[in-house]
Design an enzyme around this catalytic site. Structure first.
Site, PDB file in Angstrom:
ATOM      1  CB  ALA A   1     -17.975  36.385 -17.732  1.00  7.57           C
TER       2      ALA A   1
ATOM      3  NE  ARG B   1     -20.846  50.061 -13.321  1.00  6.94           N
ATOM      4  CZ  ARG B   1     -20.544  48.762 -13.313  1.00  6.94           C
ATOM      5  NH1 ARG B   1     -19.741  48.269 -12.407  1.00  6.94           N
ATOM      6  NH2 ARG B   1     -21.042  47.956 -14.225  1.00  6.94           N
TER       7      ARG B   1
ATOM      8  CB  CYS C   1     -23.635  29.360 -15.779  1.00 10.38           C
ATOM      9  SG  CYS C   1     -22.050  30.192 -15.697  1.00 10.38           S
TER      10      CYS C   1
ATOM     11  CB  VAL D   1      -8.501  40.333 -31.833  1.00  8.81           C
ATOM     12  CG1 VAL D   1      -7.020  40.644 -31.726  1.00  8.81           C
ATOM     13  CG2 VAL D   1      -9.344  41.555 -31.477  1.00  8.81           C
TER      14      VAL D   1
ATOM     15  CG  ASN E   1     -19.108  37.577 -13.942  1.00  7.87           C
ATOM     16  OD1 ASN E   1     -19.472  38.503 -14.656  1.00  7.87           O
ATOM     17  ND2 ASN E   1     -19.495  36.334 -14.137  1.00  7.87           N
TER      18      ASN E   1
HETATM   19  C1  LIG Z   1     -22.616  24.702 -20.245  1.00  4.98           C
HETATM   20  C2  LIG Z   1     -21.814  25.530 -19.292  1.00  4.98           C
HETATM   21  C3  LIG Z   1     -22.215  25.648 -17.969  1.00  4.98           C
HETATM   22  C4  LIG Z   1     -21.472  26.404 -17.073  1.00  4.98           C
HETATM   23  N1  LIG Z   1     -21.894  26.488 -15.768  1.00  4.98           N
HETATM   24  C5  LIG Z   1     -21.187  27.246 -14.890  1.00  4.98           C
HETATM   25  C6  LIG Z   1     -21.620  27.379 -13.542  1.00  4.98           C
HETATM   26  O1  LIG Z   1     -22.662  26.821 -13.155  1.00  4.98           O
HETATM   27  N2  LIG Z   1     -20.870  28.138 -12.688  1.00  4.98           N
HETATM   28  C7  LIG Z   1     -19.723  28.789 -13.097  1.00  4.98           C
HETATM   29  O2  LIG Z   1     -19.098  29.488 -12.293  1.00  4.98           O
HETATM   30  N3  LIG Z   1     -19.293  28.673 -14.389  1.00  4.98           N
HETATM   31  C8  LIG Z   1     -19.989  27.927 -15.279  1.00  4.98           C
HETATM   32  N4  LIG Z   1     -19.564  27.824 -16.585  1.00  4.98           N
HETATM   33  C9  LIG Z   1     -18.294  28.460 -16.984  1.00  4.98           C
HETATM   34  C10 LIG Z   1     -18.486  29.939 -17.387  1.00  4.98           C
HETATM   35  O3  LIG Z   1     -19.484  30.047 -18.353  1.00  4.98           O
HETATM   36  C11 LIG Z   1     -17.169  30.467 -17.899  1.00  4.98           C
HETATM   37  O4  LIG Z   1     -16.189  30.295 -16.910  1.00  4.98           O
HETATM   38  C12 LIG Z   1     -17.253  31.952 -18.259  1.00  4.98           C
HETATM   39  O5  LIG Z   1     -18.135  32.157 -19.313  1.00  4.98           O
HETATM   40  C13 LIG Z   1     -15.872  32.457 -18.636  1.00  4.98           C
HETATM   41  O6  LIG Z   1     -15.973  33.786 -19.004  1.00  4.98           O
HETATM   42  P1  LIG Z   1     -14.863  34.431 -19.939  1.00  4.98           P
HETATM   43  O7  LIG Z   1     -15.273  35.845 -20.170  1.00  4.98           O
HETATM   44  O8  LIG Z   1     -13.510  34.162 -19.418  1.00  4.98           O
HETATM   45  O9  LIG Z   1     -14.908  33.561 -21.297  1.00  4.98           O
HETATM   46  P2  LIG Z   1     -16.098  33.335 -22.319  1.00  4.98           P
HETATM   47  O10 LIG Z   1     -17.412  33.385 -21.663  1.00  4.98           O
HETATM   48  O11 LIG Z   1     -15.738  32.109 -23.091  1.00  4.98           O
HETATM   49  O12 LIG Z   1     -15.963  34.589 -23.281  1.00  4.98           O
HETATM   50  C14 LIG Z   1     -14.859  34.764 -24.109  1.00  4.98           C
HETATM   51  C15 LIG Z   1     -15.342  35.509 -25.334  1.00  4.98           C
HETATM   52  O13 LIG Z   1     -14.213  35.848 -26.136  1.00  4.98           O
HETATM   53  C16 LIG Z   1     -14.569  35.753 -27.493  1.00  4.98           C
HETATM   54  N5  LIG Z   1     -13.323  35.619 -28.235  1.00  4.98           N
HETATM   55  C17 LIG Z   1     -12.407  34.633 -28.125  1.00  4.98           C
HETATM   56  N6  LIG Z   1     -11.357  34.868 -28.940  1.00  4.98           N
HETATM   57  C18 LIG Z   1     -11.634  36.036 -29.585  1.00  4.98           C
HETATM   58  C19 LIG Z   1     -10.950  36.788 -30.569  1.00  4.98           C
HETATM   59  N7  LIG Z   1      -9.753  36.403 -31.039  1.00  4.98           N
HETATM   60  N8  LIG Z   1     -11.522  37.932 -31.020  1.00  4.98           N
HETATM   61  C20 LIG Z   1     -12.740  38.333 -30.540  1.00  4.98           C
HETATM   62  N9  LIG Z   1     -13.444  37.647 -29.627  1.00  4.98           N
HETATM   63  C21 LIG Z   1     -12.881  36.514 -29.147  1.00  4.98           C
HETATM   64  C22 LIG Z   1     -15.469  34.526 -27.528  1.00  4.98           C
HETATM   65  O14 LIG Z   1     -16.306  34.516 -28.659  1.00  4.98           O
HETATM   66  C23 LIG Z   1     -16.251  34.649 -26.222  1.00  4.98           C
HETATM   67  O15 LIG Z   1     -17.488  35.294 -26.380  1.00  4.98           O
HETATM   68  C24 LIG Z   1     -20.298  27.071 -17.519  1.00  4.98           C
HETATM   69  C25 LIG Z   1     -19.889  26.964 -18.848  1.00  4.98           C
HETATM   70  C26 LIG Z   1     -20.634  26.205 -19.729  1.00  4.98           C
HETATM   71  C27 LIG Z   1     -20.173  26.099 -21.158  1.00  4.98           C
END
Ligand SMILES: Cc1cc2nc3c(=O)[nH]c(=O)nc-3n(C[C@H](O)[C@H](O)[C@H](O)COP(=O)(O)OP(=O)(O)OC[C@H]3O[C@@H](n4cnc5c(N)ncnc54)[C@H](O)[C@@H]3O)c2cc1C
Length: 455
Positions: free
Chosen positions: A12, A23, A45, A82, A309
């Site tokens: 995200a 973009r 989510c 990384v 996001n």
């Molecule tokens: C079951 C569930 C339900 C949810 N429901 C909701 C909801 O209804 N509403 C809401 O607002 N939020 C919800 N969330 C929370 C939401 O999914 C997260 O807040 C969001 O995905 C965070 O985005 P992010 O990009 O910060 O992290 P992430 O989505 O965790 O992405 C981080 C990425 O970094 C990668 N990464 C980490 N370390 C490294 C590294 N060293 N090298 C390369 N890649 C790496 C990981 O593999 C991962 O793909 C939910 C989460 C879960 C698990």
């Protein structure tokens, strides 16, 4: 000259940042994004709804595939982790997990979007077959495959937060007898206990067994090393499958090892442009950062996709030379378990106390539509306002269909620092199929305004 941007984490926050920067800035930026997993831009989510059967396949939870990102000009390196950030040299060390090869990549600007790690308590048996987390799409796929293969009769969900209650519904929908175990006094600790108690009652009404004030001390397995029971201080609860929903903490080991300071909750701290404090060329967003709560004035870790996001978009704008800010959060969240909708924004009573507010509270029962209209549902609204000034501090809602998204009115009022008296005049939409003539939020605001005047 082309600016070289490295993004760590391609979900995200990371890919919102990369896509937005590309973009706006086009070929003036070169973006290399690293993702250690197998998916990009996916909706964690949606996992509970995929497991429940509302969403039929994994692909529907993927907003943009790696190839779609590459077609947009982003050099995306999948299954590549990384392992080190060298801020002084301006480069990262990456490890291609498929090829088993390590290499370095230089950057002018770095985006840290590494997300969060799920809490997995180091208890005996936690790694047994049949014990699942639900953090990634692969976790969801593994759970679904297991449900299909084992056809469990009894499930235990450890943790009664929003992921726990959503997964409870998912398993109920599979015809499994579900028990939710939580060490707090009520499920949904993001609500005050009185509102959590309403959730507790509704879950039991649905047929979910809820064990509160119950601490898990281990997991009992059979000779096949598969889960048999969840062990608690109060006894053992039989389980054919277990789902852990114990929350997450910021994934910031890499950032910390690079010398970046962390806040009290273990997350990176940024300015409103999402630039890591004290760093001109390092940006961070999503579950790995702490955010400012605009009501309490305190930093928090609020791991939600809605923030990830937005923060990613802000980073992308700023990387591209445009200007955008993420001022903070008011703490809005919605969830559901079967027909019961749960919503909150702002401060709970304990947060208000901790932040030093004197406050009044009111709790009102209302319908979701005009009382005479078919299908009207019950909902409960709790409102917290500052004593003296009447400033809105928080709202919690528990009710049936049509309840939860009313929280957005309260969130907007909080954002604008409105008083409950001012809220009573809000021009909200009314027609019998949508609302009583006095919307439940207005009824609560009216009563809160009276309470503020009286005390
Ligand atoms: C079951 C569930 C339900 C949810 N429901 C909701 C909801 O209804 N509403 C809401 O607002 N939020 C919800 N969330 C929370 C939401 O999914 C997260 O807040 C969001 O995905 C965070 O985005 P992010 O990009 O910060 O992290 P992430 O989505 O965790 O992405 C981080 C990425 O970094 C990668 N990464 C980490 N370390 C490294 C590294 N060293 N090298 C390369 N890649 C790496 C990981 O593999 C991962 O793909 C939910 C989460 C879960 C698990």
């Amino acid at each position: 000259m082309t600016e070289r941007i490295v993004v760590i984490g391609a979900d995200a926050a990371g890919m919102s940042a990369a896509s937005q920067a590309k973009r706006i800035a086009g070929d003036t930026v070169e973006i290399v994004a690293f993702e250690r997993g197998a998916h990009t831009s996916y909706s964690a989510c949606g996992i509970p709804y995929w497991v429940a059967g509302d969403v039929d396949e994994l692909e529907r939870l993927i907003a943009r595939s790696p190839d779609a990102h590459r077609r947009n000009g982003i050099d995306l390196r999948m299954r590549t982790e990384v392992e080190e950030i060298d801020l002084a040299a301006g480069r990262v060390a990456a490890h291609d997990l498929a090829a088993g090869r390590s290499y370095r990549e230089g950057f002018d600007s770095l985006v840290i979007a590494t997300g969060a790690v799920p809490v997995r308590p180091p208890l005996p048996g936690v790694d047994a077959a049949g014990v699942f987390g639900v953090q990634t799409l692969d976790d969801g796929a593994a759970l679904l495959a297991d449900l299909d293969r084992v056809q469990p009769r009894r499930a235990v969900i450890v943790g009664g937060g929003y992921i726990g209650v959503e997964m409870a519904e998912a398993l109920v929908r599979h015809g499994v007898a579900v028990t939710v175990v939580d060490q707090a006094a009520q499920p949904m600790a993001t609500l005050d206990p009185d509102m959590g108690a309403a959730v507790h009652r509704a879950m039991e009404h649905i047929g979910i067994d809820v064990h509160t004030d119950t601490t898990v001390i281990g997991f009992e397995t059979g000779s096949d090393r598969r889960i048999r029971a969840v062990l608690t201080a109060g006894g053992s609860i039989p389980a054919d499958v277990v789902v852990l929903g114990l929350g997450v903490r910021p994934n910031t080991v890499l950032a910390h090892d690079a010398g970046l300071p962390l806040g009290d909750h273990g997350g990176l701290r940024t300015n409103v442009q999402m630039q890591v404090l004290g760093q001109d060329h390092v940006w961070a967003g999503g579950d790995c950062v702490e955010v400012l709560n605009l009501v309490s004035g305190q930093y928090q870790h609020v791991p939600l996709g809605t923030h990830a996001n937005k923060q990613g978009r802000v980073i992308g704008h700023n990387l591209a030379g445009s200007y955008a800010t993420f001022p903070g959060v008011v703490g809005t969240a919605v969830s559901k378990v079967c027909h019961l909708e749960i919503a909150r924004t702002g401060l709970r009573e304990r947060d208000a106390k901790r932040a030093g507010f004197a406050y009044v509270t009111v709790t009102v029962q209302s319908g979701t539509k005009a009382g005479y209209f078919p299908g009207t549902q019950q909902m409960t609204v709790k409102m917290i306002a500052e004593r003296g000034t009447g400033r809105l501090l928080g709202v919690q809602i528990v009710g049936n269909e049509g309840s939860a998204k009313r929280i957005d009115t309260a969130a907007t009022a909080l954002w604008n620092r409105m008083t409950v008296e001012e809220m009573t005049a809000l021009d909200l939409g009314y027609a019998p199929p949508f609302s009583p003539v006095w919307d439940p939020i207005l009824v609560a605001a009216r009563q809160a305004a009276t309470a503020v005047r009286q005390r």
